[in-house]
Design a protein around this motif. Structure first.
Motif, PDB file in Angstrom:
ATOM      1  N   GLN A 128      28.951  42.189 118.906  1.00  0.00           N
ATOM      2  CA  GLN A 128      28.261  41.404 117.891  1.00  0.00           C
ATOM      3  C   GLN A 128      29.159  41.474 116.574  1.00  0.00           C
ATOM      4  N   LEU A 129      29.387  42.518 116.159  1.00  0.00           N
ATOM      5  CA  LEU A 129      30.110  42.846 115.014  1.00  0.00           C
ATOM      6  C   LEU A 129      31.494  42.333 115.037  1.00  0.00           C
ATOM      7  N   GLU A 130      32.306  42.379 116.130  1.00  0.00           N
ATOM      8  CA  GLU A 130      33.503  41.591 116.514  1.00  0.00           C
ATOM      9  C   GLU A 130      33.443  40.341 116.335  1.00  0.00           C
ATOM     10  N   ALA A 131      32.723  39.756 116.933  1.00  0.00           N
ATOM     11  CA  ALA A 131      32.432  38.130 116.879  1.00  0.00           C
ATOM     12  C   ALA A 131      32.165  37.692 115.349  1.00  0.00           C
ATOM     13  N   ALA A 132      31.385  38.444 114.442  1.00  0.00           N
ATOM     14  CA  ALA A 132      31.187  38.157 113.057  1.00  0.00           C
ATOM     15  C   ALA A 132      32.369  38.255 112.354  1.00  0.00           C
ATOM     16  N   ARG A 133      33.548  39.301 112.846  1.00  0.00           N
ATOM     17  CA  ARG A 133      34.658  39.560 112.063  1.00  0.00           C
ATOM     18  C   ARG A 133      35.665  38.448 112.431  1.00  0.00           C
ATOM     19  N   LYS A 134      35.683  37.871 113.717  1.00  0.00           N
ATOM     20  CA  LYS A 134      36.247  36.759 114.185  1.00  0.00           C
ATOM     21  C   LYS A 134      36.143  35.491 113.172  1.00  0.00           C
ATOM     22  N   ALA A 135      34.839  35.398 113.116  1.00  0.00           N
ATOM     23  CA  ALA A 135      34.405  34.253 112.652  1.00  0.00           C
ATOM     24  C   ALA A 135      34.999  34.135 111.254  1.00  0.00           C
ATOM     25  N   LEU A 136      34.922  35.404 110.406  1.00  0.00           N
ATOM     26  CA  LEU A 136      35.455  35.572 109.214  1.00  0.00           C
ATOM     27  C   LEU A 136      36.726  35.221 108.869  1.00  0.00           C
ATOM     28  N   ARG A 137      37.647  35.798 110.007  1.00  0.00           N
ATOM     29  CA  ARG A 137      38.999  35.548 109.955  1.00  0.00           C
ATOM     30  C   ARG A 137      39.228  33.946 110.098  1.00  0.00           C
ATOM     31  N   ASP A 138      38.476  33.408 110.887  1.00  0.00           N
ATOM     32  CA  ASP A 138      38.823  31.990 111.255  1.00  0.00           C
ATOM     33  C   ASP A 138      38.542  31.143 109.848  1.00  0.00           C
ATOM     34  N   ALA A 139      37.274  31.493 109.457  1.00  0.00           N
ATOM     35  CA  ALA A 139      36.737  30.968 108.047  1.00  0.00           C
ATOM     36  C   ALA A 139      37.946  31.171 106.866  1.00  0.00           C
ATOM     37  N   GLU A 140      38.519  32.197 106.857  1.00  0.00           N
ATOM     38  CA  GLU A 140      39.673  32.422 105.825  1.00  0.00           C
ATOM     39  C   GLU A 140      40.760  31.793 106.027  1.00  0.00           C
ATOM     40  N   SER A 141      41.221  31.641 107.091  1.00  0.00           N
ATOM     41  CA  SER A 141      42.419  30.846 107.732  1.00  0.00           C
ATOM     42  C   SER A 141      42.229  29.332 107.260  1.00  0.00           C
ATOM     43  N   ALA A 142      41.035  29.156 107.681  1.00  0.00           N
ATOM     44  CA  ALA A 142      40.917  27.608 107.010  1.00  0.00           C
ATOM     45  C   ALA A 142      40.843  27.240 105.804  1.00  0.00           C
ATOM     46  N   LEU A 143      40.274  28.104 104.966  1.00  0.00           N
ATOM     47  CA  LEU A 143      40.236  28.161 103.436  1.00  0.00           C
ATOM     48  C   LEU A 143      41.352  28.304 102.831  1.00  0.00           C
ATOM     49  N   GLN A 144      42.230  29.134 103.457  1.00  0.00           N
ATOM     50  CA  GLN A 144      43.973  29.280 103.056  1.00  0.00           C
ATOM     51  C   GLN A 144      44.649  28.007 103.125  1.00  0.00           C
ATOM     52  N   ALA A 145      44.293  27.282 104.213  1.00  0.00           N
ATOM     53  CA  ALA A 145      44.959  26.100 104.580  1.00  0.00           C
ATOM     54  C   ALA A 145      44.641  25.059 103.463  1.00  0.00           C
ATOM     55  N   GLN A 146      43.433  24.744 103.318  1.00  0.00           N
ATOM     56  CA  GLN A 146      42.930  24.003 102.378  1.00  0.00           C
ATOM     57  C   GLN A 146      43.433  24.329 100.784  1.00  0.00           C
ATOM     58  N   ASP A 147      43.609  25.644 100.338  1.00  0.00           N
ATOM     59  CA  ASP A 147      44.248  26.063  99.450  1.00  0.00           C
ATOM     60  C   ASP A 147      45.861  25.889  99.153  1.00  0.00           C
ATOM     61  N   ARG A 148      46.426  26.169 100.290  1.00  0.00           N
ATOM     62  CA  ARG A 148      47.934  25.231 100.435  1.00  0.00           C
ATOM     63  C   ARG A 148      47.929  23.858 100.153  1.00  0.00           C
TER      64      ARG A 148
END
Length: 342
Positions: A128-148
């Protein structure tokens, strides 16, 4: 007896006049000139435009849709690095996309922090913790793409990335454009080059490294020097010529877009030189001229190299004999001639 002698004398005078006239009719009046040995320079001429090389030209575009607002420059204008070029209003859809990405990241960050605390209390599993960590990484990548993409900035002022000259403006003020549309083209204030076009039959004589003299077609008389740095290997479909690039010598800074005439010295050669009028061509296009020896014209086959008003020739020439430069159109091999040199 005296009458008979007188008649014989008169008959002899008449015969001498007739003979002289017959001989005179077989002689062609000409002018001659001695052969000269000279070093001749052979050139080709082309026309072109002062421009910037592709590597020194940059297209100004934004990776998001929006509207171009308040364009502050015009084509041909020189700009300094950082000088404002235009203002850009981001499309509302792009702004919404950035807001959604930010919200998703905030949620994923808070959820991961909550599950991490519960994991420390042994209330959740590792998966459950690893699933949450993966969701955070995916959300961070999507936000960085929008920032670029710059989607988070509703209105921005775009400045010049380097000192240069505005070449073109592709978008009108107030126009809405999709992502990636070229708005301006900017050329660096670097050493400009000249793009020339040569006739196909002359381009084959040109090599990289050859010196070039350039003169503007308009404006005050002046000349620059440069060097051939690149030669295209195909015919330009528009001009039906061959394009080449000339790098100008350091310190030369002409205005971009200026039209120029270029002269390229393709070779030098030591030849016998004669006026252009001395060289004739037969029905097969073969060149020849006449030299005079003991009052008669002698035809000599030659190879001719045109250069302005003078022509360089090679062949079985006798350097001690003069060349016919006027009256040669009436001559045939072996004809008697009479004339003077000049």
């Amino acid at each position: 007896m005296n009458r008979f002698v007188t008649r014989l004398w008169m008959l002899a005078m008449v015969l001498s006049v007739v003979t002289a006239q017959g001989e005179e009719e077989g002689v062609v009046q000409i002018r001659t000139q001695p052969l000269q040995r000279q070093v001749m320079s052979f050139t080709v001429t082309g026309y072109g435009t002062v421009t910037s090389t592709p590597r020194n030209t940059q297209s100004i575009a934004l990776p998001r849709a929006g509207m171009v607002d308040q364009v502050r420059v015009t084509p041909g204008q020189r700009v300094a690095q950082g000088e404002p070029l235009f203002e850009f209003v981001t499309d509302p859809t792009s702004v919404v996309g950035h807001t959604q990405a930010q919200t998703t990241w905030d949620f994923a960050h808070n959820e991961y922090a909550r599950l991490q605390r519960q994991y420390e209390q042994q209330l959740v599993t590792v998966s459950q913790l690893e699933a949450a960590r993966k969701a955070l990484r995916d959300a961070e990548s999507a936000l960085q793409a929008q920032d670029r993409l710059g989607a988070g900035s509703e209105r921005v002022t775009v400045g010049a990335p380097f000192e240069g000259v505005i070449l073109t403006q592709s978008v009108a003020q107030g126009e809405r454009i999709p992502a990636g549309t070229t708005i301006l083209q900017l050329a660096r204030r670097a050493q400009p080059q000249v793009q020339l076009t040569l006739p196909v039959e002359e381009a084959g004589q040109v090599r990289e490294g050859m010196p070039v003299t350039l003169t503007p077609l308009f404006g005050p008389p002046q000349s620059w020097h440069g060097t051939v740095v690149a030669l295209q290997g195909m015919i330009n479909a528009q001009t039906q010529g061959v394009d080449l690039w000339v790098r100008l010598d350091p310190g030369v800074d002409p205005v971009l877009g200026m039209k120029v005439r270029a002269t390229l010295e393709v070779r030098t050669q030591t030849l016998w030189t004669v006026p252009r009028s001395a060289v004739l061509r037969d029905e097969a296009g073969e060149a020849y001229l006449f030299q005079v020896q003991e009052g008669h014209a002698h035809r000599v086959a030659v190879t001719a190299f045109e250069n302005g008003t003078m022509t360089g020739v090679e062949g079985a020439l006798n350097p001690t004999l003069p060349v016919v430069v006027e009256g040669n159109y009436e001559l045939a091999d072996g004809m008697a001639v009479r004339g003077t040199g000049r």
